[in-house]
Motif scaffolding. Structure first.
Motif, PDB file in Angstrom:
ATOM      1  N   ALA A  53       1.172  -1.069   0.029  1.00 32.01           N
ATOM      2  CA  ALA A  53       0.020   0.208  -0.095  1.00 32.01           C
ATOM      3  C   ALA A  53       0.481   1.208  -0.020  1.00 32.01           C
ATOM      4  CB  ALA A  53      -1.196   0.300   1.915  1.00 32.01           C
ATOM      5  N   PRO A  54       0.227   2.619  -0.611  1.00 30.74           N
ATOM      6  CA  PRO A  54       1.131   3.512  -0.809  1.00 30.74           C
ATOM      7  C   PRO A  54       1.438   4.040   0.517  1.00 30.74           C
ATOM      8  CG  PRO A  54      -0.657   3.914  -1.757  1.00 30.74           C
ATOM      9  CD  PRO A  54      -0.635   2.475  -1.013  1.00 30.74           C
ATOM     10  N   ALA A  55       2.092   4.676   1.376  1.00 25.18           N
ATOM     11  CA  ALA A  55       2.666   5.078   3.019  1.00 25.18           C
ATOM     12  C   ALA A  55       1.390   6.107   2.829  1.00 25.18           C
ATOM     13  CB  ALA A  55       3.668   6.005   3.042  1.00 25.18           C
ATOM     14  N   SER A  56       1.078   6.931   2.120  1.00 27.15           N
ATOM     15  CA  SER A  56       0.015   7.428   2.870  1.00 27.15           C
ATOM     16  C   SER A  56      -1.599   6.587   2.728  1.00 27.15           C
ATOM     17  CB  SER A  56      -0.253   8.716   1.426  1.00 27.15           C
ATOM     18  OG  SER A  56      -0.986   8.086  -0.104  1.00 27.15           O
ATOM     19  N   PHE A  57      -1.579   5.248   2.836  1.00 23.15           N
ATOM     20  CA  PHE A  57      -2.801   5.091   2.804  1.00 23.15           C
ATOM     21  C   PHE A  57      -3.112   5.452   4.449  1.00 23.15           C
ATOM     22  CE2 PHE A  57      -3.962   0.947   4.608  1.00 23.15           C
ATOM     23  CZ  PHE A  57      -5.686   0.820   3.727  1.00 23.15           C
ATOM     24  N   TYR A  58      -2.081   4.984   5.006  1.00 20.66           N
ATOM     25  CA  TYR A  58      -2.228   4.752   6.589  1.00 20.66           C
ATOM     26  C   TYR A  58      -2.097   6.066   7.445  1.00 20.66           C
ATOM     27  CZ  TYR A  58      -0.059   0.706   6.109  1.00 20.66           C
ATOM     28  OH  TYR A  58       0.035  -1.125   5.338  1.00 20.66           O
ATOM     29  N   ASN A  59      -3.034   7.181   6.839  1.00 20.18           N
ATOM     30  CA  ASN A  59      -2.859   8.555   7.772  1.00 20.18           C
ATOM     31  C   ASN A  59      -4.323   8.613   7.455  1.00 20.18           C
ATOM     32  OD1 ASN A  59      -2.799  11.368   8.617  1.00 20.18           O
ATOM     33  ND2 ASN A  59      -1.310  12.261   7.030  1.00 20.18           N
ATOM     34  N   ASP A  60      -4.701   8.073   7.313  1.00 21.34           N
ATOM     35  CA  ASP A  60      -6.369   7.827   7.626  1.00 21.34           C
ATOM     36  C   ASP A  60      -7.494   8.067   8.544  1.00 21.34           C
ATOM     37  OD1 ASP A  60      -9.461   7.130   6.628  1.00 21.34           O
ATOM     38  OD2 ASP A  60      -8.123   5.684   5.055  1.00 21.34           O
ATOM     39  N   ALA A  61      -8.306   8.303   9.847  1.00 25.98           N
ATOM     40  CA  ALA A  61      -8.877   8.519  10.922  1.00 25.98           C
ATOM     41  C   ALA A  61      -9.013   7.487  10.293  1.00 25.98           C
ATOM     42  CB  ALA A  61      -9.401  10.067  10.502  1.00 25.98           C
ATOM     43  N   SER A  62     -10.648   7.077   9.348  1.00 21.00           N
ATOM     44  CA  SER A  62     -11.170   5.203  10.215  1.00 21.00           C
ATOM     45  C   SER A  62      -9.897   4.586  10.158  1.00 21.00           C
ATOM     46  CB  SER A  62     -11.696   5.029   8.611  1.00 21.00           C
ATOM     47  OG  SER A  62     -10.482   4.740   7.425  1.00 21.00           O
ATOM     48  N   LEU A  63      -8.749   4.412  10.031  1.00 20.09           N
ATOM     49  CA  LEU A  63      -7.844   3.232  10.761  1.00 20.09           C
ATOM     50  C   LEU A  63      -7.915   3.203  12.456  1.00 20.09           C
ATOM     51  CD1 LEU A  63      -5.560   3.559   8.616  1.00 20.09           C
ATOM     52  CD2 LEU A  63      -6.772   2.143   8.129  1.00 20.09           C
ATOM     53  N   ASN A  64      -7.350   2.100  13.340  1.00 21.71           N
ATOM     54  CA  ASN A  64      -7.035   2.230  14.669  1.00 21.71           C
ATOM     55  C   ASN A  64      -6.286   2.651  15.306  1.00 21.71           C
ATOM     56  OD1 ASN A  64      -5.601   0.570  15.091  1.00 21.71           O
ATOM     57  ND2 ASN A  64      -6.765  -1.451  14.850  1.00 21.71           N
ATOM     58  N   ILE A  96      -2.435   1.781  14.488  1.00 21.97           N
ATOM     59  CA  ILE A  96      -1.953   1.457  12.204  1.00 21.97           C
ATOM     60  C   ILE A  96      -2.040   3.005  11.698  1.00 21.97           C
ATOM     61  CG2 ILE A  96      -3.039   0.691  10.440  1.00 21.97           C
ATOM     62  CD1 ILE A  96      -4.715  -1.599  11.544  1.00 21.97           C
ATOM     63  N   LYS A  97      -2.636   4.079  11.809  1.00 26.17           N
ATOM     64  CA  LYS A  97      -3.494   4.997  12.099  1.00 26.17           C
ATOM     65  C   LYS A  97      -1.548   6.142  12.441  1.00 26.17           C
ATOM     66  CE  LYS A  97      -5.326   9.843  11.429  1.00 26.17           C
ATOM     67  NZ  LYS A  97      -4.724  10.001  11.529  1.00 26.17           N
ATOM     68  N   PHE A 112      12.351   5.006   7.636  1.00 30.72           N
ATOM     69  CA  PHE A 112      12.813   4.478   8.907  1.00 30.72           C
ATOM     70  C   PHE A 112      12.295   4.988  10.186  1.00 30.72           C
ATOM     71  CE2 PHE A 112      14.641   1.935   4.995  1.00 30.72           C
ATOM     72  CZ  PHE A 112      13.459   1.281   5.053  1.00 30.72           C
ATOM     73  N   SER A 113      11.845   5.366  10.266  1.00 29.30           N
ATOM     74  CA  SER A 113      11.279   6.472  12.331  1.00 29.30           C
ATOM     75  C   SER A 113       9.856   6.060  12.441  1.00 29.30           C
ATOM     76  CB  SER A 113      12.245   7.607  12.252  1.00 29.30           C
ATOM     77  OG  SER A 113      13.725   7.292  11.371  1.00 29.30           O
ATOM     78  N   LYS A 114       9.586   6.304  13.497  1.00 27.35           N
ATOM     79  CA  LYS A 114       8.438   6.840  13.963  1.00 27.35           C
ATOM     80  C   LYS A 114       8.396   7.080  15.639  1.00 27.35           C
ATOM     81  CE  LYS A 114       5.032   3.263  13.190  1.00 27.35           C
ATOM     82  NZ  LYS A 114       3.803   3.666  12.952  1.00 27.35           N
ATOM     83  N   HIS A 115       7.498   7.146  16.076  1.00 25.37           N
ATOM     84  CA  HIS A 115       7.223   8.052  17.165  1.00 25.37           C
ATOM     85  C   HIS A 115       6.781   7.174  18.636  1.00 25.37           C
ATOM     86  CE1 HIS A 115       5.670   9.719  20.878  1.00 25.37           C
ATOM     87  NE2 HIS A 115       5.299  11.326  20.025  1.00 25.37           N
ATOM     88  N   PHE A 116       8.462   7.238  19.274  1.00 25.39           N
ATOM     89  CA  PHE A 116       7.820   5.716  20.545  1.00 25.39           C
ATOM     90  C   PHE A 116       6.652   5.196  20.440  1.00 25.39           C
ATOM     91  CE2 PHE A 116       8.629   7.972  24.143  1.00 25.39           C
ATOM     92  CZ  PHE A 116       7.792   9.107  24.624  1.00 25.39           C
ATOM     93  N   ARG A 117       5.682   6.024  20.617  1.00 21.65           N
ATOM     94  CA  ARG A 117       4.724   5.554  21.431  1.00 21.65           C
ATOM     95  C   ARG A 117       3.685   3.877  20.863  1.00 21.65           C
ATOM     96  NH1 ARG A 117       1.810   9.802  18.438  1.00 21.65           N
ATOM     97  NH2 ARG A 117       1.639  10.796  20.261  1.00 21.65           N
ATOM     98  N   TYR A 118       5.064   4.225  19.439  1.00 25.09           N
ATOM     99  CA  TYR A 118       4.589   2.741  18.534  1.00 25.09           C
ATOM    100  C   TYR A 118       5.592   0.988  18.875  1.00 25.09           C
ATOM    101  CZ  TYR A 118       1.125   5.960  15.521  1.00 25.09           C
ATOM    102  OH  TYR A 118       0.834   6.504  15.752  1.00 25.09           O
TER     103      TYR A 118
END
Length: 287
Positions: A124-135, A138-139, A250-256
């Motif tokens: 999936a495109p990376a932009s797919f995950y910036n979706d308010a419908s996702l939990n 994942i969002k 390859f970086s994400k907020h430490f909440r994940y």
């Protein structure tokens, strides 16, 4: 902490969100299906330390506990739900327990069976995950990463007269990709909470990592010539304490952090914003 008060300039709302993020990583689902604290190993100790520092910031601002927590903001924290029978533990025990150095793919059973039998994977495109419908698990905005530096770490001067400006709060640095890209997310660890967090009912365990990565790479490059292939583990970053430029890919907020993610990234050589999902098949993985 008082000698390096890195949370001094964040708002009340940001402090409360940080409390939720840390607590979500401090608590695990035990093999017995209970909510439990992490073991006090290197990883567990890290979360205990920053939780203690967070409590000290509450003391500085509001006084002794429960001051600051009285609003009940922790009620909507994404805390693990205990289970009567830990089916994730039962399932992994049936195949001999957790295996080291494997790649784990959490998904709906029908999709993991397609991966097992045909080697079918969705990109999936990376932009797919910036979706308010996702939990919440994942969002995320996978194209941008923000870091916040305290005033003492930043010097701002006016070009016209070289005069230094006094900063009144954190300086936000935003790193944004100029292109969309394809991503497929997996995990380097098997823990019991992911099934509930991701809303899935199965896990595909991949034993031969090197062969798996090579076959994915081969199929992707066969399908698209003007893309670059990457595979790596995610670096989880505390945006209040990180000094260097992050790799947005390859970086994400430490909440994940609890997700232990590794990922395939398929990056266009020239910027493309509008990408459509696609599937590849690498053949049966049953052996």
């Amino acid at each position: 902490y008082r000698n390096n008060r890195y949370m001094e300039y964040i708002s009340k709302e940001e402090l409360e969100q940080r409390a939720k993020d840390i607590f979500s990583n401090l608590i695990i689902l035990s093999p017995e299906g209970n909510c439990s604290l992490r073991e006090v190993n290197n990883n567990g100790l890290y979360w205990m330390i920053i939780w203690t520092e967070l409590l000290e910031e509450f003391v500085i601002r509001y006084g002794n506990y429960p001051s600051g927590f009285e609003s009940g903001f922790m009620k909507d924290s994404k805390i693990i739900k205990p289970v009567i029978h830990n089916e994730a533990k039962i399932a992994i025990d049936e195949i001999g327990g957790i295996k080291n150095n494997c790649i784990y793919k959490y998904s709906k059973k029908q999709y993991n069976l397609e991966s097992l039998k045909n080697g079918r994977f969705r990109f999936a495109p990376a932009s797919f995950y910036n979706d308010a419908s996702l939990n919440y698990a994942i969002k995320d905005n996978e194209l941008i990463f923000d870091i916040f530096n305290p005033p003492k770490d930043i010097t701002v001067t006016l070009l016209k007269n070289n005069q230094t400006i006094n900063l009144l709060g954190n300086v936000k640095r935003t790193y944004e990709l100029s292109t969309n890209y394809y991503v497929q997310c997996l995990s380097t660890a098997y823990t019991y909470r992911e099934f509930n967090d991701f809303g899935v009912d199965s896990c595909l365990i991949i034993y031969d990592n090197q062969r798996f990565v090579e076959k994915i790479k081969e199929e992707l490059l066969k399908k698209f010539k003007d893309f670059e292939f990457y595979f790596d583990n995610i670096e989880y970053i505390d945006p209040l304490k990180h000094k260097l430029e992050p790799s947005v890919l390859f970086s994400k907020h430490f909440r994940y952090s609890y997700q232990n993610e590794c990922r395939f990234v398929f990056l266009p050589k020239e910027p493309i914003l509008d990408l459509k999902e696609f599937f590849i098949e690498i053949g049966s993985m049953e052996e």
